[in-house]
Design an enzyme around this catalytic site. Structure first.
Site, PDB file in Angstrom:
ATOM      1  N   ASP A  66      40.548  40.680  79.661  1.00 53.28           N
ATOM      2  CA  ASP A  66      40.402  40.577  81.111  1.00 53.28           C
ATOM      3  C   ASP A  66      39.760  39.201  81.366  1.00 53.28           C
ATOM      4  OD1 ASP A  66      39.641  41.414  83.857  1.00 53.28           O
ATOM      5  OD2 ASP A  66      37.633  41.492  83.003  1.00 53.28           O
ATOM      6  N   ASP A  84      35.615  44.526  81.335  1.00 48.05           N
ATOM      7  CA  ASP A  84      34.263  44.836  81.823  1.00 48.05           C
ATOM      8  C   ASP A  84      34.221  45.630  83.135  1.00 48.05           C
ATOM      9  OD1 ASP A  84      35.246  42.694  83.443  1.00 48.05           O
ATOM     10  OD2 ASP A  84      33.202  42.422  84.160  1.00 48.05           O
ATOM     11  N   ASP A 122      39.372  47.884  85.286  1.00 42.81           N
ATOM     12  CA  ASP A 122      39.981  47.825  83.950  1.00 42.81           C
ATOM     13  C   ASP A 122      39.996  49.192  83.272  1.00 42.81           C
ATOM     14  OD1 ASP A 122      40.161  44.949  84.091  1.00 42.81           O
ATOM     15  OD2 ASP A 122      37.998  44.923  83.796  1.00 42.81           O
TER      16      ASP A 122
HETATM   17  P1  ADP Z   1      39.542  40.318  86.727  1.00 44.32           P
HETATM   18  O1  ADP Z   1      40.749  41.151  86.635  1.00 44.32           O
HETATM   19  O2  ADP Z   1      39.754  38.898  86.306  1.00 44.32           O
HETATM   20  O3  ADP Z   1      38.333  40.917  86.080  1.00 44.32           O
HETATM   21  P2  ADP Z   1      38.814  41.400  89.276  1.00 44.32           P
HETATM   22  O4  ADP Z   1      39.866  42.462  89.188  1.00 44.32           O
HETATM   23  O5  ADP Z   1      37.423  41.818  89.111  1.00 44.32           O
HETATM   24  O6  ADP Z   1      39.177  40.217  88.275  1.00 44.32           O
HETATM   25  O7  ADP Z   1      39.006  40.690  90.633  1.00 44.32           O
HETATM   26  C1  ADP Z   1      40.279  40.243  91.004  1.00 44.32           C
HETATM   27  C2  ADP Z   1      40.183  39.485  92.287  1.00 44.32           C
HETATM   28  O8  ADP Z   1      39.790  40.403  93.298  1.00 44.32           O
HETATM   29  C3  ADP Z   1      39.128  38.414  92.272  1.00 44.32           C
HETATM   30  O9  ADP Z   1      39.651  37.192  91.817  1.00 44.32           O
HETATM   31  C4  ADP Z   1      38.722  38.351  93.715  1.00 44.32           C
HETATM   32  O10 ADP Z   1      39.629  37.555  94.440  1.00 44.32           O
HETATM   33  C5  ADP Z   1      38.887  39.781  94.198  1.00 44.32           C
HETATM   34  N1  ADP Z   1      37.633  40.524  94.164  1.00 44.32           N
HETATM   35  C6  ADP Z   1      37.344  41.616  93.443  1.00 44.32           C
HETATM   36  N2  ADP Z   1      36.117  42.071  93.710  1.00 44.32           N
HETATM   37  C7  ADP Z   1      35.586  41.222  94.633  1.00 44.32           C
HETATM   38  C8  ADP Z   1      34.352  41.151  95.329  1.00 44.32           C
HETATM   39  N3  ADP Z   1      33.374  42.026  95.153  1.00 44.32           N
HETATM   40  N4  ADP Z   1      34.194  40.144  96.201  1.00 44.32           N
HETATM   41  C9  ADP Z   1      35.163  39.247  96.415  1.00 44.32           C
HETATM   42  N5  ADP Z   1      36.347  39.266  95.800  1.00 44.32           N
HETATM   43  C10 ADP Z   1      36.571  40.239  94.931  1.00 44.32           C
HETATM   44 MG    MG Z   2      36.661  41.821  85.046  1.00 44.45          MG
END
Ligand code: ADP
Ligand code: MG
Length: 461
Positions: A52, A308, A312
């Protein structure tokens, strides 16, 4: 004869659980919490690792790097702003209020930046502003409703572009507008590897109103220092390394480039369920001949997921072996098979290396136990008695029976001498230098020199 056969079986059947049990204990010593012996067995056939991005490859210690305000300063909402909120920091204030209860690293970076301006009263409750209906949507962002005596109720969304800009009601068609989009600024942010976070709002009392993008925040989440060497080490072990993220492809590719993941192995803009589907799809794929950790080459991919977040959990549960970052969310830790307690990515390499060592030890145990029993069985059966008059004394037979199991247990216990490999910057695995007494002595001399304390008061770590 039957008793000997029983002990033969005992020796053979204990070959696997003994080694797995000791291996699990050794792993715990290195900060790897393995939930069950079968996981250790499965790990040795892993040939694909999916990382991730946010909070896994990146440190999660994110910082706000830029603010792009797209809203006109004469917009009605800009009038009567609470104390210390102005046109320059309005976007940050909206985002901070929405993220106050967020656990996500992006949310924490935004709130940290807000605290530097507004202290602990970010919502400005003293000025009649209150916060309601907080909702975190994994993989998209957060939303809430801001109540103010001056403006009434305003909805706020902070997160992905499509989600922040989504229509309020499917049955109300909103005419295209000429609002500023900030596309150029966003592209520049993403090319640097920063995360672009959209901030939108809408008036809850006007049902036909659309969501208005107030601005975009740039959040820098640096890559973990050990990420590059981990990816290289895995690639040198013959493992196919992938990255899967809910973030935009441009940011994902910039991060993948920094850690040496091939662009064709990067999947971006994926929803939480999409991550699970991606893992299932990979598991269905037939892998081209590829060197793996184990002795045979499985036709199918065996996928490990390292992640994390809440978003996921599905992918972690669907993968053959799920690794959760110890500092990640509780949901991820629950869904995973292995917890990286120290949150160090190199521990994935250690886990896979250890599992291959344990697997080889299981094979050795089985071979030795089998060979020993094949040799000893004719004596126990009295095969030589008619020709040589030799009979195995009962005490010797009993001793030999026990030795079969004892040798398996001893061989398994020797796994405790396992030392994790030293992972070099270029991904090569080396031997961990043993702590020598001379090193300890040098440390003692050095500590004395810098602390000025007598040697009896210094503890060597
Ligand atoms: P990854 O899959 O890389 O771990 P996330 O799924 O946590 O990323 O987040 C994906 C996208 O969703 C982020 O790039 C952001 O644009 C948005 N996002 C998720 N959670 C938040 C949050 N709490 N505040 C702002 N944007 C968020
Ligand atoms: Mg993540």
């Amino acid at each position: 004869m039957y008793t000997f056969g029983f002990y033969t079986l005992l020796g053979l059947t204990s070959a696997t659980p003994c080694a797995v049990l000791v291996g699990t204990g050794v792993a715990a010593g290195y900060g790897l919490l393995i939930k069950g012996g079968d996981v250790l067995e499965k790990m040795q056939s892993v040939n694909t690792v999916v990382f991730d991005k946010t909070g896994t490859i990146t440190s999660g210690d994110a910082k706000l790097s830029s603010i792009e305000t797209l809203l006109a300063t004469d917009h009605a909402v800009m009038q009567n702003l609470p104390n210390e909120v102005n046109a320059n920091n309005f976007v940050l204030w909206l985002a901070c209020v929405a993220e106050l209860n967020s656990e996500h690293p992006i949310g924490q970076a935004i709130v940290d930046a807000g605290k530097a301006i507004w202290g602990d009263d970010i919502p400005r409750s003293k000025h009649g502003v209150s916060l309601e209906k907080f909702n975190a949507v994994p993989g998209n962002g957060v939303e809430c409703v801001l109540q103010s005596a001056v403006w009434g109720a305003y909805g706020v969304r902070v997160g992905k572009r499509e989600w922040a800009k989504a229509a309020l009601r499917e049955d109300v068609v909103v005419a295209p507008d000429d609002d500023a989009t900030g596309d150029e600024e966003v592209e520049a942010m993403r090319r640097r590897g920063a995360i672009a976070v959209y901030v939108s709002f809408w008036n809850c009392r006007v049902p036909s109103q659309k969501r208005i993008v107030a601005g975009v925040l740039g959040v820098n989440d640096p890559v973990k220092p050990e990420a590059l060497s981990t990816v290289r080490a895995l690639q040198q072990m013959g493992i196919d390394v992938w990255m899967c993220t809910g973030d935009s492809s441009m940011t994902a590719l910039a991060v993948a480039d920094k850690v040496g993941i091939r662009p064709e192995n990067v999947i971006a803009g994926v929803s939480p369920s999409g991550k699970g589907e991606m893992v299932s799809e990979l598991q269905q794929e037939v892998l081209m001949p590829c060197r793996t950790l184990c002795f045979w080459k499985p036709a199918q991919r065996t996928v490990a997921m390292v992640a994390d977040g809440v978003n996921d959990a599905v992918a972690l549960a669907k993968s053959d072996v799920g690794f959760a970052i110890g500092a990640g969310t509780e949901v991820a830790v629950e869904a995973a098979d292995v917890v990286l307690v120290k949150s160090n990515l190199q521990d994935v390499v250690v886990a896979l290396h250890l599992s291959s060592v344990v697997f080889r030890r299981i094979l050795l145990n089985l071979c030795c136990a089998m060979a020993y029993n094949v040799c000893a069985l004719p004596f126990a059966a009295g095969l030589f008695t008619p020709f040589t008059d030799f009979r195995l004394p009962p005490a010797a037979a009993g001793f030999m029976m026990a030795i079969s199991s004892v040798s398996v247990v001893t061989s398994s216990l020797l796994l405790r001498t396992y030392r994790k490999p030293d992972i070099c910057e270029d991904g090569k695995l080396g031997r961990m230098p043993a702590k020598s007494s001379s090193t300890s002595h040098q440390n003692l001399i050095r500590s004395q020199k810098y602390s000025g304390l007598p040697s009896s008061e210094i503890e060597i770590v």
